[in-house]
Design an enzyme around this catalytic site. Structure first.
Site, mmCIF file in Angstrom:
data_model
loop_
_atom_site.group_PDB
_atom_site.id
_atom_site.type_symbol
_atom_site.label_atom_id
_atom_site.label_comp_id
_atom_site.label_asym_id
_atom_site.label_seq_id
_atom_site.Cartn_x
_atom_site.Cartn_y
_atom_site.Cartn_z
ATOM 1 N N HIS A 121 -7.084 -3.564 4.981
ATOM 2 C CA HIS A 121 -6.536 -2.200 4.925
ATOM 3 C C HIS A 121 -7.369 -1.360 3.953
ATOM 4 C CE1 HIS A 121 -4.231 0.826 2.717
ATOM 5 N NE2 HIS A 121 -3.559 1.044 3.826
ATOM 6 N N ASN A 122 -7.631 -1.912 2.786
ATOM 7 C CA ASN A 122 -8.383 -1.155 1.783
ATOM 8 C C ASN A 122 -9.836 -0.933 2.220
ATOM 9 O OD1 ASN A 122 -5.998 -1.496 0.415
ATOM 10 N ND2 ASN A 122 -6.962 -1.914 -1.549
ATOM 11 N N GLU B 267 -9.802 1.826 4.497
ATOM 12 C CA GLU B 267 -9.563 3.025 3.671
ATOM 13 C C GLU B 267 -10.892 3.539 3.069
ATOM 14 O OE1 GLU B 267 -6.269 2.457 0.823
ATOM 15 O OE2 GLU B 267 -7.602 3.323 -0.683
ATOM 16 N N LYS C 3 -4.091 -6.882 3.561
ATOM 17 C CA LYS C 3 -4.137 -5.744 2.624
ATOM 18 C C LYS C 3 -5.583 -5.441 2.206
ATOM 19 C CE LYS C 3 -2.927 -2.550 -0.370
ATOM 20 N NZ LYS C 3 -3.569 -2.528 -1.583
ATOM 21 N N SER D 6 0.836 -1.208 0.000
ATOM 22 C CA SER D 6 0.000 0.000 0.000
ATOM 23 C C SER D 6 0.861 1.244 0.000
ATOM 24 C CB SER D 6 -0.922 0.028 1.220
ATOM 25 O OG SER D 6 -1.639 1.254 1.217
HETATM 26 P P1 NBP Z 1 -1.998 -2.366 -13.774
HETATM 27 O O1 NBP Z 1 -2.853 -2.977 -12.723
HETATM 28 O O2 NBP Z 1 -2.559 -1.296 -14.615
HETATM 29 O O3 NBP Z 1 -1.455 -3.552 -14.724
HETATM 30 C C1 NBP Z 1 -0.653 -3.260 -15.841
HETATM 31 C C2 NBP Z 1 0.513 -4.197 -15.911
HETATM 32 O O4 NBP Z 1 0.060 -5.550 -16.011
HETATM 33 C C3 NBP Z 1 1.328 -3.935 -17.172
HETATM 34 O O5 NBP Z 1 2.684 -4.157 -16.870
HETATM 35 C C4 NBP Z 1 0.792 -4.976 -18.133
HETATM 36 O O6 NBP Z 1 1.662 -5.295 -19.192
HETATM 37 C C5 NBP Z 1 0.653 -6.135 -17.207
HETATM 38 N N1 NBP Z 1 -0.152 -7.236 -17.743
HETATM 39 C C6 NBP Z 1 -1.452 -7.291 -18.051
HETATM 40 BR BR1 NBP Z 1 -2.624 -5.893 -17.925
HETATM 41 N N2 NBP Z 1 -1.852 -8.479 -18.513
HETATM 42 C C7 NBP Z 1 -0.726 -9.223 -18.528
HETATM 43 C C8 NBP Z 1 -0.473 -10.546 -18.896
HETATM 44 N N3 NBP Z 1 -1.459 -11.347 -19.325
HETATM 45 N N4 NBP Z 1 0.799 -10.998 -18.815
HETATM 46 C C9 NBP Z 1 1.770 -10.192 -18.375
HETATM 47 N N5 NBP Z 1 1.591 -8.910 -17.989
HETATM 48 C C10 NBP Z 1 0.347 -8.432 -18.056
HETATM 49 O O7 NBP Z 1 -0.621 -1.843 -13.123
HETATM 50 P P2 NBP Z 1 -0.369 -1.023 -11.763
HETATM 51 O O8 NBP Z 1 -1.360 0.060 -11.556
HETATM 52 O O9 NBP Z 1 1.082 -0.707 -11.796
HETATM 53 O O10 NBP Z 1 -0.629 -2.101 -10.622
HETATM 54 C C11 NBP Z 1 0.084 -3.323 -10.563
HETATM 55 C C12 NBP Z 1 -0.501 -4.149 -9.440
HETATM 56 O O11 NBP Z 1 -0.343 -3.447 -8.200
HETATM 57 C C13 NBP Z 1 -1.998 -4.410 -9.582
HETATM 58 O O12 NBP Z 1 -2.299 -5.686 -9.130
HETATM 59 C C14 NBP Z 1 -2.622 -3.380 -8.686
HETATM 60 O O13 NBP Z 1 -3.898 -3.751 -8.215
HETATM 61 C C15 NBP Z 1 -1.603 -3.312 -7.558
HETATM 62 N N6 NBP Z 1 -1.592 -2.073 -6.791
HETATM 63 C C16 NBP Z 1 -1.763 -0.882 -7.393
HETATM 64 C C17 NBP Z 1 -1.728 0.286 -6.643
HETATM 65 C C18 NBP Z 1 -1.888 1.628 -7.300
HETATM 66 O O14 NBP Z 1 -1.932 2.629 -6.563
HETATM 67 N N7 NBP Z 1 -1.962 1.685 -8.621
HETATM 68 C C19 NBP Z 1 -1.500 0.222 -5.272
HETATM 69 C C20 NBP Z 1 -1.283 -1.017 -4.691
HETATM 70 C C21 NBP Z 1 -1.337 -2.160 -5.456
HETATM 71 P P3 NBP Z 1 1.544 -4.518 -20.606
HETATM 72 O O15 NBP Z 1 2.314 -3.254 -20.418
HETATM 73 O O16 NBP Z 1 2.139 -5.433 -21.575
HETATM 74 O O17 NBP Z 1 0.076 -4.264 -20.851
#
Ligand code: NBP
Length: 480
Positions: free
Chosen positions: A188-189, A192, A185, A131
């Protein structure tokens, strides 16, 4: 000369993965990086390659081969099917003892399944809650790893190094086996959600009492200096003070009143329903977001009449103080419900989760970081079996002290026609929990009447049934 091997690898170079990889590199680790679409890996190398040592690979095989064994590989990909697809791609290239850590927002039940499947193949799988959003990922998030204690020996030092810290204490600790990290987690959400909803209710009440948006922003700013001090109150003040770049009006007034959600709040409530843990404030927050986006319902209900949402406040300063106290009390109740779900879930799933540790690692880095979490940590450290945070020695007297203000605010909101579901439901939960005798006897009597579901008596053990459709005699059905 052979190339140096990476200490750790990160798959997924979207916001979270790229920032986490940079954070690792900033701490001196050699970081292997890979993304399904290679252009994103190249962009990270081009924009941030100078910040540390990265090894970028286009193929998953090269990526795996670039990491020192036993390998630690963090997945930061979209939760759900993408996580399974990425794991399936990785597995053929791994060696026994390698660790896959899933840092995405995965459902803890998926994590339990994946851990069972992957550990059967001789690898470690560590479902980990992270988080702090993208800024936290870069500068120090709160990290909640599950998996085996053995895998934490390898991963733990790296995760602790890149996590937020309170003094010398990292905001990262091993939570428990398999799904425990993602479970914590998830809650936590959920907390939130409630925290944000109660802040929204507070803002609406302040506005209804005649404060301008700027005055409300200033009120939150001042509150952030006291016992309400938290990241969410801090950024509320900042968000409310923001002018719309297009019109100059307060930005909050031009943002559509529809709140989105991605699922972790819903999962918290679903799981609470299964565990039988009342998380009223979190549930109200999930429903409030759903209602905000239910256009048909809102259009249909626009014909309904009621008060005009204006508060006639005789003394503005004392009303603002009432709202502050009501906010603190409602927030504490929502936290209490969330911690109850952690404690109960920890027991139900056999994880032996330390609630004090969860509070400890949420003190910084994460979205719900707050001054209050230090008090919560101390309460659960002093009494690990604490059933309800509301009843803790440092909390109960304050809830008593703030009672009158809390009730005045709930009454004022109801009378003015202002929806304040978290304020009101938290108070109802507080009153139901503290009542020496509640109204459940009516429910149980009715259940026996129409369905022979039996009732217990206050004076003797056992389960009883009354012949409602006959002579109204009572039969003892069972001894316990
Ligand atoms: P996203 O949740 O938007 O996911 C995008 C990423 O997943 C890209 O690298 C994409 O590759 C890859 N991907 C997908 Br979509 N399908 C795929 C597949 N079949 N094989 C391999 N790669 C694949 O990214 P994020 O916002 O950076 O979040 C990443 C994780 O962290 C998520 O699970 C999210 O819930 C979690 N999270 C996010 C936050 C936040 O604040 N954003 C906070 C805490 C946790 P590509 O570039 O080739 O499409």
């Amino acid at each position: 000369m052979t190339k140096p091997k990476a200490n750790i690898g990160v798959v997924g170079m979207a916001v979270m993965g790229s920032n986490l990889a940079r954070n690792l590199a900033h701490h001196g680790y050699v970081v292997a990086i890979h993304n399904r679409t290679h252009a994103k890996t190249e962009k990270v190398l081009a924009d941030h390659g100078h910040e540390g040592t990265f090894i970028g690979s286009e193929s998953i095989q090269d990526f795996v081969n670039s990491i020192d064994r036993p390998r630690s590989i963090i997945l930061m990909v979209k939760a759900g099917a993408s996580t399974d697809a990425t794991i399936a791609e990785l597995l053929p290239h791994l060696n026994e003892g390698d660790i896959i850590m899933d840092g995405g927002n995965s459902n803890f039940r998926d994590t339990i399944r994946r851990e069972a499947e992957i550990s059967a193949k001789g690898f470690h799988f560590v479902g980990t809650g992270i988080s702090g959003g993208e800024y936290g990922a870069l500068t120090g998030p709160a990290i909640m790893p599950g998996g085996t204690p053995e895998s934490y020996k390898t991963l733990g030092p790296m995760l602790e190094a890149i996590s937020a810290h309170v003094g010398d204490e990292p905001c990262c600790t091993w939570i428990g086996p398999n799904g425990a990290g993602h479970f914590v987690k998830m809650i936590h959400n959920g907390i939130e959600y409630a925290d944000m909803q109660v802040i929204g209710e507070t803002f609406e009440l302040l506005r209804a009492a005649g404060l301008s948006v700027a005055e409300a922003a200033e009120t939150f700013r001042k509150w952030n200096e006291g016992e309400l001090s938290s990241y969410l109150i801090e950024i509320t003040a900042e968000m409310l003070a923001q002018a719309d770049p297009q019109t100059g009006a307060p930005l909050v007034d031009v943002i559509k009143d529809r709140a989105g959600m991605k699922g972790t709040g819903t999962w918290t409530v679903q799981t609470a329903l299964e565990l039988g843990v009342p998380v009223n404030g979190i549930a109200e927050s999930v429903f409030a977001r759903a209602l905000s986006s239910h256009d048909d319902l809102r259009t249909a209900a626009s014909v309904l009449t009621g008060p005009d949402r204006v508060l006639e406040v005789a003394d503005r300063e004392s009303f603002i103080e009432d709202v502050r106290q009501a906010l603190w009390a409602s927030k504490v109740v929502a936290y209490s419900q969330g911690f109850d779900e952690i404690r109960t879930g920890g027991e139900e799933f056999g994880w032996n989760i330390s609630v004090a540790d969860a509070a400890k690692i949420w003190r910084d880095g994460c979205i719900i970081r707050a001054k209050l979490l230090e008090d919560i940590r101390q309460e659960y450290s002093a009494d690990p079996q604490l059933v309800s945070l509301m009843a803790a020695p440092s909390i109960a007297p304050k809830l008593g002290e703030y009672n009158a203000a809390w009730r005045r605010v709930v009454v004022a909101a109801a009378q003015a026609g202002i929806a304040a579901p978290v304020f009101a439901s938290s108070l109802a939960y507080y009153d139901m929990a503290r009542a020496p005798r509640n109204n459940a006897a009516v429910t149980q009597g009715l259940r026996d009447f129409f369905g022979s579901h039996t009732y217990e008596r206050i004076d003797t053990p056992g389960h009883y049934h009354l012949e409602w459709s006959g002579d109204r005699s009572e039969t003892k059905i069972s001894e316990d």
